[in-house]
Design an enzyme around this catalytic site. Structure first.
Site, PDB file in Angstrom:
ATOM      1  N   ASN A  83       0.774  -1.196   0.090  1.00  0.00           N
ATOM      2  CA  ASN A  83       0.072  -0.068   0.013  1.00  0.00           C
ATOM      3  C   ASN A  83       0.829   1.303  -0.099  1.00  0.00           C
ATOM      4  O   ASN A  83       0.510   2.215  -0.501  1.00  0.00           O
ATOM      5  CB  ASN A  83      -0.936  -0.017   1.151  1.00  0.00           C
ATOM      6  CG  ASN A  83      -1.997  -1.072   0.880  1.00  0.00           C
ATOM      7  OD1 ASN A  83      -2.042  -1.725   0.036  1.00  0.00           O
ATOM      8  ND2 ASN A  83      -2.761  -1.114   2.321  1.00  0.00           N
ATOM      9  N   ALA A  84       1.814   1.155   0.639  1.00  0.00           N
ATOM     10  CA  ALA A  84       2.708   2.365   0.925  1.00  0.00           C
ATOM     11  C   ALA A  84       3.436   2.595  -0.494  1.00  0.00           C
ATOM     12  O   ALA A  84       3.473   3.631  -0.842  1.00  0.00           O
ATOM     13  CB  ALA A  84       4.026   2.092   1.934  1.00  0.00           C
ATOM     14  N   VAL A  85       4.003   1.659  -1.174  1.00  0.00           N
ATOM     15  CA  VAL A  85       4.425   1.736  -2.738  1.00  0.00           C
ATOM     16  C   VAL A  85       3.549   2.277  -3.468  1.00  0.00           C
ATOM     17  O   VAL A  85       3.704   3.247  -4.641  1.00  0.00           O
ATOM     18  CB  VAL A  85       4.993   0.552  -3.240  1.00  0.00           C
ATOM     19  CG1 VAL A  85       5.581   0.393  -4.534  1.00  0.00           C
ATOM     20  CG2 VAL A  85       6.347  -0.013  -2.541  1.00  0.00           C
ATOM     21  N   THR A  86       2.184   1.808  -3.580  1.00  0.00           N
ATOM     22  CA  THR A  86       1.081   2.194  -4.348  1.00  0.00           C
ATOM     23  C   THR A  86       0.835   3.685  -4.296  1.00  0.00           C
ATOM     24  O   THR A  86       0.675   4.436  -5.218  1.00  0.00           O
ATOM     25  CB  THR A  86      -0.255   1.551  -3.900  1.00  0.00           C
ATOM     26  OG1 THR A  86      -0.188  -0.007  -4.245  1.00  0.00           O
ATOM     27  CG2 THR A  86      -1.441   2.026  -4.900  1.00  0.00           C
ATOM     28  N   ASP A  89       3.460   0.498  -9.892  1.00  0.00           N
ATOM     29  CA  ASP A  89       2.269  -0.127  -9.941  1.00  0.00           C
ATOM     30  C   ASP A  89       2.583  -1.823 -10.154  1.00  0.00           C
ATOM     31  O   ASP A  89       1.770  -2.329  -9.765  1.00  0.00           O
ATOM     32  CB  ASP A  89       1.366   0.393 -10.906  1.00  0.00           C
ATOM     33  CG  ASP A  89       0.082  -0.263 -11.162  1.00  0.00           C
ATOM     34  OD1 ASP A  89      -0.936  -0.261 -10.214  1.00  0.00           O
ATOM     35  OD2 ASP A  89      -0.391  -0.807 -12.281  1.00  0.00           O
ATOM     36  N   GLY A 103       2.376  -5.078  -6.996  1.00  0.00           N
ATOM     37  CA  GLY A 103       1.620  -6.542  -7.212  1.00  0.00           C
ATOM     38  C   GLY A 103       2.590  -7.597  -6.783  1.00  0.00           C
ATOM     39  O   GLY A 103       2.338  -8.633  -6.307  1.00  0.00           O
ATOM     40  N   ARG A 114       2.215 -10.506  -4.057  1.00  0.00           N
ATOM     41  CA  ARG A 114       2.569 -12.020  -4.158  1.00  0.00           C
ATOM     42  C   ARG A 114       3.805 -12.400  -3.404  1.00  0.00           C
ATOM     43  O   ARG A 114       3.735 -13.575  -3.000  1.00  0.00           O
ATOM     44  CB  ARG A 114       2.984 -12.254  -5.947  1.00  0.00           C
ATOM     45  CG  ARG A 114       1.716 -11.898  -6.808  1.00  0.00           C
ATOM     46  CD  ARG A 114       2.199 -12.339  -8.135  1.00  0.00           C
ATOM     47  NE  ARG A 114       3.036 -11.470  -8.961  1.00  0.00           N
ATOM     48  CZ  ARG A 114       2.777 -10.326  -9.331  1.00  0.00           C
ATOM     49  NH1 ARG A 114       1.555  -9.726  -9.434  1.00  0.00           N
ATOM     50  NH2 ARG A 114       3.571  -9.439  -9.757  1.00  0.00           N
ATOM     51  N   ASP A 120      -5.477   0.249  -4.744  1.00  0.00           N
ATOM     52  CA  ASP A 120      -4.749   0.057  -6.127  1.00  0.00           C
ATOM     53  C   ASP A 120      -5.607   0.734  -7.347  1.00  0.00           C
ATOM     54  O   ASP A 120      -5.023   1.476  -8.180  1.00  0.00           O
ATOM     55  CB  ASP A 120      -4.296  -1.311  -6.202  1.00  0.00           C
ATOM     56  CG  ASP A 120      -3.409  -1.439  -7.420  1.00  0.00           C
ATOM     57  OD1 ASP A 120      -2.287  -0.770  -7.645  1.00  0.00           O
ATOM     58  OD2 ASP A 120      -3.508  -2.147  -8.358  1.00  0.00           O
ATOM     59  N   ASP A 150      -4.996   4.039  -9.448  1.00  0.00           N
ATOM     60  CA  ASP A 150      -4.760   3.992 -10.987  1.00  0.00           C
ATOM     61  C   ASP A 150      -5.706   4.834 -11.615  1.00  0.00           C
ATOM     62  O   ASP A 150      -5.266   5.670 -12.581  1.00  0.00           O
ATOM     63  CB  ASP A 150      -5.188   2.450 -11.335  1.00  0.00           C
ATOM     64  CG  ASP A 150      -4.090   1.459 -11.005  1.00  0.00           C
ATOM     65  OD1 ASP A 150      -2.885   1.746 -10.685  1.00  0.00           O
ATOM     66  OD2 ASP A 150      -4.506   0.310 -11.339  1.00  0.00           O
TER      67      ASP A 150
END
Length: 203
Positions: A29-32, A66, A70, A74, A87, A91
């Site tokens: 979530n932080a990266v998103t 993005d 993902g 995973r 996410d 987007d």
């Protein structure tokens, strides 16, 4: 469409980096959120000012986040409902900023009104393509696939803006009108897919 051919190869690059970030306590979530903030900021700062090539490079860097989030999900072995909603929402925000900024440039310092119109068509049609899928899935139906999904939209738009920034004549105009037509076509494809998915239940 691109996902069918390229995602496996892209994943080979981003999966190790995703595992590395997870091992250090970084959340998907932080990266998103970081990727979205960076994309939006770069789009509204560089593109309207006419700095198309630099803007394209910076936006591309943050768009790659993005794919990383993902890969991180995973690596963790699971995703969360909130993460999926976040996410998708991010987007839409990033895509809207990109095409709005391109329209801003074209209708402003770029002085290309038709390109600005095409960018606005891309913005609306791209949102509708994503909305149809989300609404269909919420109703238990299917609306997958189509000529241009998000990856294709970003690639075409960024290649066009990057080449325009390098001085290639009509690069962005060709990219925007091609993408506008393809996005409208994809919107129609997804409506047809929803209709077909709903047919057994209606029967």
């Amino acid at each position: 469409m691109l996902n069918l051919f390229a995602r496996v190869h892209v994943n080979r690059v981003v999966e190790p980096f995703g595992r590395w970030l997870v091992a250090r306590g970084v959340t998907p979530n932080a990266v998103t959120v970081i990727g979205t903030i960076g994309t939006v900021a770069a789009a509204v700062w560089f593109l309207p000012r006419g700095e198309l090539f630099v803007g394209t490079l910076v936006i591309w860097f943050f768009v790659m986040f993005d794919m990383i989030d993902g890969a991180m999900a995973r690596a963790r072995g699971h995703s969360t409902p909130f993460g999926a909603v976040l996410d998708s929402t991010c987007d839409r925000l990033a895509d809207g900023a990109l095409f709005a900024a391109l329209a801003w440039w074209a209708l402003g310092v770029g002085e290309q009104r038709l390109v600005g119109l095409a960018a606005l068509v891309c913005l609306v049609a791209g949102s509708l393509v994503s909305y149809v899928k989300a609404r269909a899935e919420g109703a238990g139906l299917s609306a997958d696939g189509g000529l241009v999904e998000r990856a294709e939209r970003l690639i075409i738009a960024l290649v066009g803006s990057g080449l325009e920034g390098l001085g290639v004549p009509y690069a962005l105009a060709v990219a925007m009108w091609l993408l506008a037509a393809a996005s409208v076509w994809t919107f129609g494809q997804r409506l047809v897919a929803v209709h077909r998915s709903a047919a057994p239940a209606q029967a």
